[in-house]
Design an enzyme around this catalytic site. Structure first.
Site, PDB file in Angstrom:
ATOM      1  N   SER A  23      -3.932   2.940  -1.338  1.00 23.44           N
ATOM      2  CA  SER A  23      -3.805   2.930   0.116  1.00 23.44           C
ATOM      3  C   SER A  23      -5.142   3.191   0.798  1.00 23.44           C
ATOM      4  O   SER A  23      -6.052   3.782   0.202  1.00 23.44           O
ATOM      5  CB  SER A  23      -2.803   3.994   0.564  1.00 23.44           C
ATOM      6  OG  SER A  23      -1.490   3.577   0.323  1.00 23.44           O
ATOM      7  N   PRO A  24      -5.280   2.777   2.046  1.00 17.05           N
ATOM      8  CA  PRO A  24      -6.503   3.067   2.805  1.00 17.05           C
ATOM      9  C   PRO A  24      -6.738   4.569   2.894  1.00 17.05           C
ATOM     10  O   PRO A  24      -5.825   5.330   3.218  1.00 17.05           O
ATOM     11  CB  PRO A  24      -6.212   2.473   4.179  1.00 17.05           C
ATOM     12  CG  PRO A  24      -5.155   1.447   3.938  1.00 17.05           C
ATOM     13  CD  PRO A  24      -4.326   1.978   2.824  1.00 17.05           C
ATOM     14  N   GLN A 100      -7.505  -2.738   5.907  1.00 11.57           N
ATOM     15  CA  GLN A 100      -6.647  -2.288   6.984  1.00 11.57           C
ATOM     16  C   GLN A 100      -7.440  -2.341   8.284  1.00 11.57           C
ATOM     17  O   GLN A 100      -8.513  -1.746   8.387  1.00 11.57           O
ATOM     18  CB  GLN A 100      -6.155  -0.865   6.727  1.00 11.57           C
ATOM     19  CG  GLN A 100      -5.129  -0.386   7.742  1.00 11.57           C
ATOM     20  CD  GLN A 100      -4.748   1.065   7.542  1.00 11.57           C
ATOM     21  OE1 GLN A 100      -5.561   1.956   7.798  1.00 11.57           O
ATOM     22  NE2 GLN A 100      -3.531   1.315   7.090  1.00 11.57           N
ATOM     23  N   TYR A 187      -1.661   5.839  16.480  1.00 10.00           N
ATOM     24  CA  TYR A 187      -2.777   5.032  16.953  1.00 10.00           C
ATOM     25  C   TYR A 187      -2.290   3.964  17.931  1.00 10.00           C
ATOM     26  O   TYR A 187      -1.125   3.951  18.319  1.00 10.00           O
ATOM     27  CB  TYR A 187      -3.551   4.456  15.769  1.00 10.00           C
ATOM     28  CG  TYR A 187      -4.162   5.542  14.904  1.00 10.00           C
ATOM     29  CD1 TYR A 187      -4.920   6.566  15.485  1.00 10.00           C
ATOM     30  CD2 TYR A 187      -3.960   5.589  13.535  1.00 10.00           C
ATOM     31  CE1 TYR A 187      -5.474   7.584  14.718  1.00 10.00           C
ATOM     32  CE2 TYR A 187      -4.503   6.605  12.752  1.00 10.00           C
ATOM     33  CZ  TYR A 187      -5.260   7.594  13.354  1.00 10.00           C
ATOM     34  OH  TYR A 187      -5.792   8.606  12.592  1.00 10.00           O
ATOM     35  N   ARG A 235       1.498  -1.706   8.668  1.00 10.13           N
ATOM     36  CA  ARG A 235       1.771  -0.284   8.441  1.00 10.13           C
ATOM     37  C   ARG A 235       2.466   0.305   9.655  1.00 10.13           C
ATOM     38  O   ARG A 235       1.962   0.194  10.787  1.00 10.13           O
ATOM     39  CB  ARG A 235       0.463   0.454   8.156  1.00 10.13           C
ATOM     40  CG  ARG A 235       0.552   1.979   8.133  1.00 10.13           C
ATOM     41  CD  ARG A 235       1.298   2.541   6.946  1.00 10.13           C
ATOM     42  NE  ARG A 235       0.541   2.428   5.708  1.00 10.13           N
ATOM     43  CZ  ARG A 235      -0.311   3.342   5.253  1.00 10.13           C
ATOM     44  NH1 ARG A 235      -0.551   4.439   5.962  1.00 10.13           N
ATOM     45  NH2 ARG A 235      -0.909   3.173   4.093  1.00 10.13           N
TER      46      ARG A 235
END
Length: 316
Positions: A23-24, A100, A187, A235
């Site tokens: 994952s990032p 991402q 975000y 995501r």
């Protein structure tokens, strides 16, 4: 019996050698948005170790969207070459490579973690020392100590959609196999989804359908310029502390599938207090049930993150 974890998976024109995805992971080591040797070394180890898909950390489409002054960027062509070096090396070891792409919106302009990660009252911009403006769906701060963002006008929304398209084209030029749109953890896209952050009265606020609109338009904008044979991930925070429910995530996934999203990546939280979900214990694989629910009810492929640690657990 063949291991499911180590079986290949085909998504559009890409076949992953196994189901292990790195994952990032934010490293806060960028210099004015540029990737360097640190990022190369960090990501190369995962490709060499046998992962099927390796993601770079969240890379911003707009300098205003950086969480800290040391995020990576893809808002201009100068960033392509160092990222292309990383992508080529990861692929040379048999792994697929993903990036991402994100925008922090009202949660931008913070100190790095080892300096407290608190909101910065002011700071020169990441790109060239420009004013660092906070923007968001509404003029509501992310926390009592955070700066108040400027509510985005329709022209701002159009500009950000154009920035997503441009960053996507650069990601393709750099050789990435997968793009993941970051719409989780409080975000910018998550802010538009949430009634806690979005008090708009235009077609981007109010009803759930309206609050979904910017996220769906972003996915469509990315898909317009992302090659047809390359997968698109998305995501989400499947649930959050401010009222977003798993049923809302199912509705979002149903809206994303027709515009070309191939995989819903399920995380949680980020819109309020640190705990992702007070009703869900954070044991091993605690977000897997969210992915299971979205996959079943939206008929779309899903994946999960969060405390997936042991091989037998991942196999299950």
């Amino acid at each position: 019996m063949q291991s499911l974890l180590f079986s290949p998976l085909t998504l559009r024109g890409l076949t992953l050698r196994n189901r292990i995805v790195v994952s990032p992971m934010m490293t806060y080591a960028g210099t004015n948005g540029h990737a360097g040797d640190w990022h190369f070394a960090h990501l190369a180890q995962f490709a060499a170790s046998g992962a099927g898909l390796v993601f770079t950390e969240s890379t911003k489409i707009d300098p205003r969207g950086c969480t800290t002054p040391h995020d990576l960027g893809l808002w201009k062509d100068d960033f392509v070459a160092p990222l292309a070096r990383i992508a080529a090396y990861v692929k040379s070891h048999g792994a697929a490579v993903g990036i991402q792409l994100g925008h922090s919106g009202r949660k931008a302009r913070n100190a790095v973690p080892w300096k407290g990660r608190g909101p910065l009252a002011s700071h020169s911009g990441v790109d060239h020392g420009e004013e660092w403006e906070l923007i968001g769906p509404s003029a509501l701060p992310a926390s009592p100590t955070a700066g108040v963002p400027r509510a985005m006008m329709r022209a701002d929304i159009d500009d950000i959609l154009a920035a997503w398209r441009a960053a996507t084209a650069r990601a393709d030029k750099a050789g990435f196999d997968v793009i993941e749109v970051h719409a989780a953890h409080g975000y910018l896209l998550h802010q538009f989804l949430s009634e806690a952050a979005n008090r708009r009265t235009d077609r981007y606020g109010g009803s759930l359908d309206n609050r979904l609109r910017f996220a769906v338009e972003t996915a469509a904008a990315v898909r317009e310029v992302w090659p047809r044979e390359k997968p698109l991930f998305f995501r989400i925070s499947a649930v959050d502390e401010a009222g977003w429910r798993i049923e809302d995530s199912v509705a979002l996934a149903r809206a994303l599938k027709p515009v070309g999203v191939d995989m819903i990546d399920c995380s949680s939280g980020g819109m309020g207090a640190p705990a992702p979900d007070a009703a869900q214990p954070q044991g091993y694989g605690y977000q897997v049930p969210y992915a299971e629910r979205v996959r079943r009810d939206a008929a779309v492929s899903t994946m999960a993150v969060g405390h997936i640690i042991h091989a037998d657990q991942a196999e299950d």
